[in-house]
Write an enzyme that holds these catalytic residues in place. Structure first.
Site, mmCIF file in Angstrom:
data_model
loop_
_atom_site.group_PDB
_atom_site.id
_atom_site.type_symbol
_atom_site.label_atom_id
_atom_site.label_comp_id
_atom_site.label_asym_id
_atom_site.label_seq_id
_atom_site.Cartn_x
_atom_site.Cartn_y
_atom_site.Cartn_z
ATOM 1 N N LYS A 154 14.816 -6.556 4.655
ATOM 2 C CA LYS A 154 15.140 -5.532 5.665
ATOM 3 C C LYS A 154 16.515 -5.743 6.299
ATOM 4 O O LYS A 154 17.210 -4.774 6.598
ATOM 5 C CB LYS A 154 14.063 -5.495 6.752
ATOM 6 C CG LYS A 154 12.740 -4.887 6.295
ATOM 7 C CD LYS A 154 11.748 -4.871 7.454
ATOM 8 C CE LYS A 154 10.482 -4.116 7.087
ATOM 9 N NZ LYS A 154 9.590 -4.000 8.250
ATOM 10 N N LEU B 88 0.820 -1.212 0.000
ATOM 11 C CA LEU B 88 0.000 0.000 0.000
ATOM 12 C C LEU B 88 0.853 1.262 0.000
ATOM 13 O O LEU B 88 0.333 2.375 -0.044
ATOM 14 C CB LEU B 88 -0.905 0.018 1.249
ATOM 15 C CG LEU B 88 -1.962 -1.083 1.348
ATOM 16 C CD1 LEU B 88 -2.663 -1.033 2.706
ATOM 17 C CD2 LEU B 88 -2.992 -0.944 0.232
ATOM 18 N N ALA C 96 9.680 -12.405 19.226
ATOM 19 C CA ALA C 96 11.040 -11.901 19.422
ATOM 20 C C ALA C 96 11.842 -11.950 18.128
ATOM 21 O O ALA C 96 13.037 -12.207 18.125
ATOM 22 C CB ALA C 96 11.738 -12.707 20.523
#
Ligand code: ATR
Length: 271
Positions: free
Chosen positions: A66, A15, A128
Site C-alpha cells: 500500500k 475475498l 497508530a
C-alpha cells in the site's frame, strides 16, 4: 469486459474477486477481477504492465504494497496523503496514476450501517500504523467530536495527531482516557498474532461498540471482540463489513456505480 485485479503478497486469501463479481452482477457490469501475487522486488513494474493492458480500468493493492502504491501515484486523495498508503489505483484520461484510500470510507459506512451515529461521537482508536492513519479524515468528516488515539508507541500516535492538525484529534495516555466511548476501534495488528492491545478494562466494558478492523477466517469472534464481550461491552463487530464497504467505494470510483453491499456482507458471513 472491464479488467480489474488486486495485488498483494501473499494474496490467496483475498475475498476481493468474490466481492467485486457480486457488485458487478448487481450493477449489470461485465468484469474480470483477478488476484495477483506481485513479486516483492518488482511491484511497480507489475502494476504498470497491468494498467497498460487494454480493457484494464483499475486495481486494488493490499499488504505489503500500500505504501509503494502511494509512492507511485501522481495524484493522491486526502486519505492517501494522511495514510501515506493507497488501496485503489486507476489512470486518469491523461494516463496519470491516481491513488485512493477507501478504507476509512469503508469503516464509516460499516459503523453507520450498524446503527452508530458518528455525529458528535467519542471514538477511541487503538494503534497508530497505516491502518489508523487511513481512517482519521473519514471519521472526522463523519462528525466525530473526540478522536482519541492510544498506541503502544506513544510517539506514533502523537505524529498522527500532529499531521491531522485538528483539535478533535488527540494522542492520549491511558490516564487520559474517557470511560464512555461510542466506539473503540482496534486498528492494531495484534489480533493477527492472537494478542490484545493494552487498554483498561473499564474503557472496553463501557463502550457502546468494540470494533476490530480485522475479521476472523472462521467467522467467529476475533480475540479483541471476545475480550470486549467478556468485559461487558454492549456490542462487538469485526471488519468484514468494512472490507466490503471499502470495496464498494473502489468500485464506485472505477465505474461511477454504487453497488449494494448488505447482500454481499450477508453472503460472506454465511459462506
Ligand atoms: P498497519 O499498516 O496494518 O496499521 P503497522 O504500520 O505495522 O500496520 O502498525 C501496526 C500497529 O499495531 C502499530 O500501531 C503497532 O504498535 P506500535 O506502533 O507500538 O508498534 C500496533 N501493534 C501491533 N502489535 C501490537 C500488540 N501486540 N500490542 C499493541 N499494539 C500492537
Amino acid at each position: 469486459m472491464k479488467k480489474f485485479a488486486v495485488f498483494g503478497n501473499p494474496i490467496a486469501q483475498s475475498l476481493s474477486p468474490t466481492i467485486h463479481q457480486m457488485f458487478a452482477k448487481s450493477c449489470a457490469e461485465d468484469i474480470s477481477y483477478q488476484k495477483i501475487e506481485a513479486p516483492l522486488d518488482s511491484f511497480e513494474a507489475t502494476i504498470d504492465s497491468f494498467l497498460a493492458t487494454p480493457q484494464t480500468v483499475g486495481c486494488n493493492v493490499t499488504a505489503p504494497f500500500k505504501e509503494r502504491a502511494c509512492a507511485m501515484a501522481k495524484h493522491k486523495d486526502d486519505a492517501v496523503m494522511m495514510a501515506r498508503a493507497a488501496n485503489t489505483l486507476m489512470r486518469n484520461k491523461k494516463g496519470e496514476l491516481c491513488a485512493f484510500n477507501t478504507d476509512g470510507i469503508g469503516l464509516v459506512a460499516d459503523l453507520t450501517n450498524n446503527g452508530l451515529n458518528l455525529q458528535g461521537s467519542k471514538v477511541l482508536l487503538l494503534g497508530a500504523g497505516g491502518a489508523a492513519r487511513g481512517v482519521v479524515h473519514p471519521l472526522l468528516n463523519a462528525g466525530v467530536e473526540h478522536l482519541h488515539i492510544l498506541n503502544r508507541t506513544v510517539e506514533k500516535a502523537q505524529a498522527i495527531a500532529e499531521d491531522a492538525n485538528n483539535p478533535k484529534v488527540t494522542a492520549v495516555k491511558p490516564e487520559q482516557l474517557f470511560t464512555d466511548y461510542d466506539v473503540v476501534i482496534n486498528s492494531t495488528s495484534a489480533s493477527l498474532s492472537g494478542t490484545l492491545p493494552a487498554v483498561p478494562d473499564a474503557v472496553l466494558a463501557n463502550c457502546k461498540l468494540a470494533y476490530d478492523m480485522v475479521y476472523s477466517k472462521d467467522n467467529g469472534a476475533t480475540i479483541f471482540m471476545a475480550h470486549a464481550a467478556q468485559l461487558g461491552a454492549a456490542k462487538q463487530l469485526d471488519g468484514l463489513g468494512m472490507l466490503v464497504e471499502q470495496a464498494a467505494a473502489a468500485f464506485s470510483i472505477w465505474t461511477g456505480k454504487q453497488p449494494s453491499t448488505a447482500s454481499v456482507i450477508e453472503y460472506l458471513r454465511n459462506h
